[in-house]
Design an enzyme around this catalytic site. Structure first.
Site, PDB file in Angstrom:
ATOM      1  N   LYS A   1       0.752  -1.208   0.059  1.00  0.00           N
ATOM      2  CA  LYS A   1      -0.132   0.028   0.140  1.00  0.00           C
ATOM      3  C   LYS A   1       1.072   1.347   0.185  1.00  0.00           C
ATOM      4  CE  LYS A   1      -3.460  -2.370   2.969  1.00  0.00           C
ATOM      5  NZ  LYS A   1      -4.163  -2.455   4.048  1.00  0.00           N
TER       6      LYS A   1
ATOM      7  N   LYS B   1      17.207   4.407   0.946  1.00  0.00           N
ATOM      8  CA  LYS B   1      17.955   4.431   2.189  1.00  0.00           C
ATOM      9  C   LYS B   1      19.474   4.129   1.900  1.00  0.00           C
ATOM     10  CE  LYS B   1      14.711   3.549   5.943  1.00  0.00           C
ATOM     11  NZ  LYS B   1      14.551   2.708   7.155  1.00  0.00           N
TER      12      LYS B   1
ATOM     13  N   ASP C   1       7.424   2.724  -2.514  1.00  0.00           N
ATOM     14  CA  ASP C   1       7.800   4.105  -1.592  1.00  0.00           C
ATOM     15  C   ASP C   1       9.100   4.284  -1.154  1.00  0.00           C
ATOM     16  OD1 ASP C   1       7.729   1.615  -0.128  1.00  0.00           O
ATOM     17  OD2 ASP C   1       6.067   2.726   1.274  1.00  0.00           O
TER      18      ASP C   1
ATOM     19  N   PHE D   1      13.402   5.625  10.614  1.00  0.00           N
ATOM     20  CA  PHE D   1      12.143   5.115  10.356  1.00  0.00           C
ATOM     21  C   PHE D   1      11.094   6.330   9.953  1.00  0.00           C
ATOM     22  CE2 PHE D   1       7.745   3.815  11.378  1.00  0.00           C
ATOM     23  CZ  PHE D   1       7.782   2.615  10.690  1.00  0.00           C
ATOM     24  N   VAL D   2      10.735   6.231   8.988  1.00  0.00           N
ATOM     25  CA  VAL D   2       9.863   7.402   8.244  1.00  0.00           C
ATOM     26  C   VAL D   2       8.729   7.170   7.845  1.00  0.00           C
ATOM     27  CG1 VAL D   2      12.059   8.617   7.209  1.00  0.00           C
ATOM     28  CG2 VAL D   2      10.898   7.005   5.975  1.00  0.00           C
TER      29      VAL D   2
ATOM     30  N   ASP E   1      14.768  -0.221   1.017  1.00  0.00           N
ATOM     31  CA  ASP E   1      15.338  -0.491   2.282  1.00  0.00           C
ATOM     32  C   ASP E   1      16.268  -1.491   2.241  1.00  0.00           C
ATOM     33  OD1 ASP E   1      16.126  -0.520   5.026  1.00  0.00           O
ATOM     34  OD2 ASP E   1      14.132  -0.480   5.770  1.00  0.00           O
TER      35      ASP E   1
END
Length: 192
Positions: free
Chosen positions: A56, A144, A113, A165-166, A116
């Protein structure tokens, strides 16, 4: 930008109470996506493409990117999970859809999005390749700056960020904060 400055932006409804700082403003995102779309168009301007949105988290980013790409496209959504509500990847990528996108012989742009660990993007690119995609490129809002668990880099990235952590602009913590108009760093004391 500090959280106290959010009130100056008219965001005073408590929505930002768990945000330590704004990392990337709404205006910075808007301007950078204009530039990113131009880079994508260099490679995808000549033919129809399939845009695969990873749900999502990439929904907000993908909506804004697709509007900036004036090329013939079909849009598919792929529901994958590797975080399962936690702040760290489980190390296992699950494809949650019964039916995968039809990409045989086509050029594909995967929108996500955040890059990582690299596990999700690598698994999706590999799976789309197995399904016969002619070419698959990855495009992320956030990259990242860290050593990845697998070898994987995005072809296009809007912003490089540190390993924090965003939340916001589609990114969540336990399903919340996706609707923040900016990318913020979450307060560490709020994270369980």
């Amino acid at each position: 930008m500090r959280v106290a400055e959010l009130d100056l932006l008219g965001i005073s409804d408590g929505m930002h109470r768990d945000v330590e700082k704004i990392l990337i403003t709404e205006e910075e995102i808007r301007m950078r996506l204009d530039v990113l779309a131009q880079k994508v168009l260099i490679d995808f301007a000549d033919e129809e493409i399939v845009v695969v949105i990873l749900l999502k988290g990439a929904l907000v980013f993908a909506a804004d990117m697709c509007r900036r790409l004036p090329v013939p496209m079909t849009v598919e959504c792929l529901n994958v999970a590797s975080y399962h509500g936690d702040i760290k990847s489980s190390g296992k990528v699950e494809f949650l859809d019964a039916k995968l996108p039809e990409v045989g012989g086509k050029k594909v742009l995967v929108l996500d999005d955040i890059l990582d660990t690299g596990l999700t993007m690598r698994a999706v690119i590999d799976r789309l390749g197995e399904l016969g995609a002619r070419e698959v490129r990855g495009c992320v809002l956030l990259n990242k700056l860290k050593v990845r668990d697998v070898e994987c880099e995005a072809d296009y990235k809007a912003f490089d960020i540190e390993d924090e952590f965003v939340i916001g602009y589609g990114l969540d913590y336990r399903g919340r904060f996706r609707n923040l108009p900016y990318v913020g760093v979450m307060k560490s004391e709020v994270i369980e």
